[in-house]
Design a protein around this motif. Structure first.
Motif, PDB file in Angstrom:
ATOM      1  N   LYS A   1       4.892 -28.989 -16.661  1.00 53.17           N
ATOM      2  CA  LYS A   1       4.773 -29.959 -15.561  1.00 53.17           C
ATOM      3  C   LYS A   1       5.914 -30.181 -14.716  1.00 53.17           C
ATOM      4  CE  LYS A   1       3.195 -33.696 -13.916  1.00 53.17           C
ATOM      5  NZ  LYS A   1       2.152 -33.751 -12.837  1.00 53.17           N
TER       6      LYS A   1
ATOM      7  N   CYS B   1       8.002 -27.454 -13.746  1.00 53.61           N
ATOM      8  CA  CYS B   1       7.887 -26.352 -13.198  1.00 53.61           C
ATOM      9  C   CYS B   1       6.772 -26.402 -11.978  1.00 53.61           C
ATOM     10  CB  CYS B   1       7.755 -25.264 -13.971  1.00 53.61           C
ATOM     11  SG  CYS B   1       9.165 -24.517 -14.980  1.00 53.61           S
ATOM     12  N   SER B   2       5.868 -27.129 -12.260  1.00 55.51           N
ATOM     13  CA  SER B   2       4.880 -27.278 -11.325  1.00 55.51           C
ATOM     14  C   SER B   2       5.194 -28.214 -10.184  1.00 55.51           C
ATOM     15  CB  SER B   2       3.533 -28.015 -12.122  1.00 55.51           C
ATOM     16  OG  SER B   2       2.629 -28.207 -11.159  1.00 55.51           O
ATOM     17  N   VAL B   3       6.074 -29.190 -10.381  1.00 57.37           N
ATOM     18  CA  VAL B   3       6.601 -29.906  -9.369  1.00 57.37           C
ATOM     19  C   VAL B   3       7.609 -29.458  -8.781  1.00 57.37           C
ATOM     20  CG1 VAL B   3       7.817 -32.262  -9.358  1.00 57.37           C
ATOM     21  CG2 VAL B   3       5.704 -32.316 -10.734  1.00 57.37           C
TER      22      VAL B   3
ATOM     23  N   ASN C   1       7.821 -26.357  -8.073  1.00 52.13           N
ATOM     24  CA  ASN C   1       7.040 -25.411  -7.234  1.00 52.13           C
ATOM     25  C   ASN C   1       6.630 -26.053  -5.821  1.00 52.13           C
ATOM     26  OD1 ASN C   1       7.620 -23.042  -8.759  1.00 52.13           O
ATOM     27  ND2 ASN C   1       5.889 -23.263  -9.903  1.00 52.13           N
ATOM     28  N   LYS C   2       6.097 -27.012  -6.041  1.00 52.84           N
ATOM     29  CA  LYS C   2       5.526 -27.918  -4.779  1.00 52.84           C
ATOM     30  C   LYS C   2       6.785 -28.428  -3.847  1.00 52.84           C
ATOM     31  CE  LYS C   2       1.984 -29.760  -7.690  1.00 52.84           C
ATOM     32  NZ  LYS C   2       1.397 -31.247  -7.780  1.00 52.84           N
ATOM     33  N   MET C   3       7.792 -28.700  -4.467  1.00 49.50           N
ATOM     34  CA  MET C   3       8.984 -29.376  -3.795  1.00 49.50           C
ATOM     35  C   MET C   3       9.710 -28.221  -3.087  1.00 49.50           C
ATOM     36  SD  MET C   3      10.310 -32.126  -6.237  1.00 49.50           S
ATOM     37  CE  MET C   3      11.651 -32.778  -4.927  1.00 49.50           C
ATOM     38  N   GLY C   4       9.479 -26.853  -3.408  1.00 51.71           N
ATOM     39  CA  GLY C   4      10.252 -25.884  -2.758  1.00 51.71           C
ATOM     40  C   GLY C   4      11.458 -25.409  -3.247  1.00 51.71           C
TER      41      GLY C   4
ATOM     42  N   GLU D   1      13.136 -37.916  -6.947  1.00 49.77           N
ATOM     43  CA  GLU D   1      11.775 -37.475  -6.506  1.00 49.77           C
ATOM     44  C   GLU D   1      11.046 -36.691  -7.344  1.00 49.77           C
ATOM     45  OE1 GLU D   1       8.470 -37.732  -4.333  1.00 49.77           O
ATOM     46  OE2 GLU D   1      10.204 -38.991  -4.165  1.00 49.77           O
ATOM     47  N   HIS D   2      11.796 -35.651  -7.701  1.00 53.50           N
ATOM     48  CA  HIS D   2      11.227 -34.852  -8.994  1.00 53.50           C
ATOM     49  C   HIS D   2      10.970 -35.580 -10.234  1.00 53.50           C
ATOM     50  CE1 HIS D   2      11.696 -32.319 -12.379  1.00 53.50           C
ATOM     51  NE2 HIS D   2      10.720 -31.545 -11.891  1.00 53.50           N
TER      52      HIS D   2
ATOM     53  N   GLN E   1       7.721 -37.486  -9.354  1.00 56.24           N
ATOM     54  CA  GLN E   1       6.342 -36.682  -9.171  1.00 56.24           C
ATOM     55  C   GLN E   1       6.102 -36.355 -10.555  1.00 56.24           C
ATOM     56  OE1 GLN E   1       5.897 -33.811  -6.250  1.00 56.24           O
ATOM     57  NE2 GLN E   1       7.352 -34.926  -4.910  1.00 56.24           N
TER      58      GLN E   1
END
Length: 90
Positions: free
Chosen positions: A27, A29-31, A33-36, A65-66, A69
Motif C-alpha cells: 500500500k 509503495c503504491s501511494v 508511486n502515485k506521488m512521484g 500527505e503520503h 493517502q
C-alpha cells in the motif's frame, strides 16, 4: 533533500504477520508511486505498538500527505538534523 523520522502508533504492530506487513508495504509503495520520485521510503522499524519509518522528502507536508493517502497514522514527524554513528567518535 531532508530526511524525516515518522512515528506511527499502531497497537500490536510487533505482532503483525509477514503477510500483513507485506500488504502495508505494498500500500505504501503504491501511494509513493502515485506521488512521484521526490518522496522516498528508506526503511521502517517495527516495535511492540509503533512503527518508525525513515523517509526522504522535500517537506513534512509531503510525508503527511503520503500517510493520509495510505491511511497510515503519522503521530509524530520529525526532521532529521544530524546523523551520528560509531565513526562520529573518531
Amino acid at each position: 533533500m531532508p530526511k524525516y523520522l515518522i512515528e506511527r502508533e499502531i497497537p500490536g504492530a510487533g505482532n503483525l504477520s509477514q503477510e500483513e506487513l507485506k500488504a502495508i508495504s505494498q500500500k505504501s509503495c503504491s501511494v509513493l508511486n502515485k506521488m512521484g520520485p521526490t518522496i522516498q521510503w528508506q526503511q521502517s522499524y517495527v516495535t511492540g505498538d509503533k512503527v518508525y519509518c525513515v523517509y526522504i522528502a522535500p517537506n513534512e507536508d509531503m510525508v503527511r500527505e503520503h500517510a493520509a493517502q495510505g491511511g497510515f497514522p503519522a503521530n509524530r514527524v520529525s526532521e532529521v538534523t544530524q546523523i551520528i554513528d560509531p565513526t562520529t567518535s573518531e
